[in-house]
Design a protein around this motif. Sequence first.
Motif, PDB file in Angstrom:
ATOM      1  N   ALA A 160       0.822  -1.206   0.000  1.00  0.00           N
ATOM      2  CA  ALA A 160       0.000   0.000   0.000  1.00  0.00           C
ATOM      3  C   ALA A 160       0.860   1.262   0.000  1.00  0.00           C
ATOM      4  O   ALA A 160       0.544   2.242  -0.672  1.00  0.00           O
ATOM      5  CB  ALA A 160      -0.916  -0.006   1.217  1.00  0.00           C
ATOM      6  N   ALA A 161       1.986   1.238   0.744  1.00  0.00           N
ATOM      7  CA  ALA A 161       2.878   2.397   0.751  1.00  0.00           C
ATOM      8  C   ALA A 161       3.498   2.617  -0.619  1.00  0.00           C
ATOM      9  O   ALA A 161       3.631   3.756  -1.091  1.00  0.00           O
ATOM     10  CB  ALA A 161       3.967   2.200   1.811  1.00  0.00           C
ATOM     11  N   GLN A 187       1.086   6.793  -6.792  1.00  0.00           N
ATOM     12  CA  GLN A 187      -0.013   7.725  -7.031  1.00  0.00           C
ATOM     13  C   GLN A 187       0.417   9.175  -6.827  1.00  0.00           C
ATOM     14  O   GLN A 187       0.063  10.061  -7.605  1.00  0.00           O
ATOM     15  CB  GLN A 187      -1.198   7.379  -6.112  1.00  0.00           C
ATOM     16  N   ASN A 188       1.198   9.404  -5.753  1.00  0.00           N
ATOM     17  CA  ASN A 188       1.699  10.765  -5.527  1.00  0.00           C
ATOM     18  C   ASN A 188       2.617  11.215  -6.651  1.00  0.00           C
ATOM     19  O   ASN A 188       2.569  12.374  -7.092  1.00  0.00           O
ATOM     20  CB  ASN A 188       2.437  10.824  -4.189  1.00  0.00           C
ATOM     21  N   PHE A 189       3.450  10.300  -7.153  1.00  0.00           N
ATOM     22  CA  PHE A 189       4.343  10.648  -8.263  1.00  0.00           C
ATOM     23  C   PHE A 189       3.550  10.973  -9.528  1.00  0.00           C
ATOM     24  O   PHE A 189       3.830  11.965 -10.214  1.00  0.00           O
ATOM     25  CB  PHE A 189       5.308   9.490  -8.518  1.00  0.00           C
ATOM     26  N   GLY A 201       1.383  14.902 -13.383  1.00  0.00           N
ATOM     27  CA  GLY A 201       0.265  15.443 -14.154  1.00  0.00           C
ATOM     28  C   GLY A 201       0.047  16.925 -13.937  1.00  0.00           C
ATOM     29  O   GLY A 201      -0.550  17.605 -14.789  1.00  0.00           O
ATOM     30  N   SER A 202       0.495  17.462 -12.813  1.00  0.00           N
ATOM     31  CA  SER A 202       0.304  18.887 -12.547  1.00  0.00           C
ATOM     32  C   SER A 202       1.389  19.773 -13.130  1.00  0.00           C
ATOM     33  O   SER A 202       1.312  20.993 -13.055  1.00  0.00           O
ATOM     34  CB  SER A 202       0.238  19.110 -11.025  1.00  0.00           C
TER      35      SER A 202
END
Length: 315
Positions: free
Chosen positions: A105-106, A112-114, A119-120
């Motif tokens: 999960a980590a 996901q954070n990457f 994307g931003s």
Amino acid sequence: MTRHGKNCTAGAVYTYHEKKKDTAVSGYGTQRIRLGKDAIKDFDCCSLSLQPCKDPVVTPDGFLFEREAILEYILHQKNEIAKKTRAYEKQLKVEGEELKTLSRAAKESRVQNFLQKEGSIVTKPLNPFKTDSSSSGPSCSSNCSAGYSSAPSTPSSSGSSALSASEQKDKQLPSFWIPSLTPEAKPSAVKKPVKTVFCPMSGRPLRLKDLTPVRFTRLDPSLSRVSLITRQDRYVCAVTRDVLGNSVPCAVLRPSGAVVTLECVEKLIRKDMLDPVSGAKLRDSDIIVLQRGGTGFAGSGVELKAKESRPVMQV
């Protein structure tokens, strides 16, 4: 004072006379009694079954056991150790799976954070021929319009955030009438079991090869076992023929298993350090002092007072 005054029971105070009378009749508080000879284990009885031994064995610490009883005890302890070992291994397996799940999960959260940060990032190139004044105009108007348009939407967004926070709080609170929300107690952690079997009397490690067979010398070899149990004087020293009992310190010779008195050991056997029955050479560890229960006068380290709690009248 009349007889009626002496037997008056209408008083609100529990007097010393009444307390003493109740103590004599039914007991008051805790009573202590002196244990007699019948309450003490004989020297030739098993420490587990408290019965005269048919096939006695002795530990290196001098505690006498029936072979069947001590073997059953060792087998039971090994089964308990095996059961605790399986439970401990199962707990380690569950903890390993939980650690793998948490690490997975980590890792997914890092991915996901990457991806979210990637994307931003703005990848559109800047126009070098565009002036700052022209770029500032539309941006200002867009910012103003965005600020003007976003101003009325502030209360609704705050209300929705407060509603979501309250919903999350309601979900986190436990519920004792909904099965899915009922809090459960976590199972207690199982400690790593010790794979050593300990003696029930001395508390030291016990192994099968440490048990020494004991051979008592009967006072009258012609007596049967039933008639032998009913007699008080059953066995004698293998060398001096002295009657054995709780008041006579005894020892077991490991090579032959013969039971002799400590007086015989100190005066005869320790001079040559030879087993008088088998003739084998003796060492100090081959002379095992037999533990005994004591008599009605000497406890030999055993507590001889029994306590019995009785109900106490509260005033």
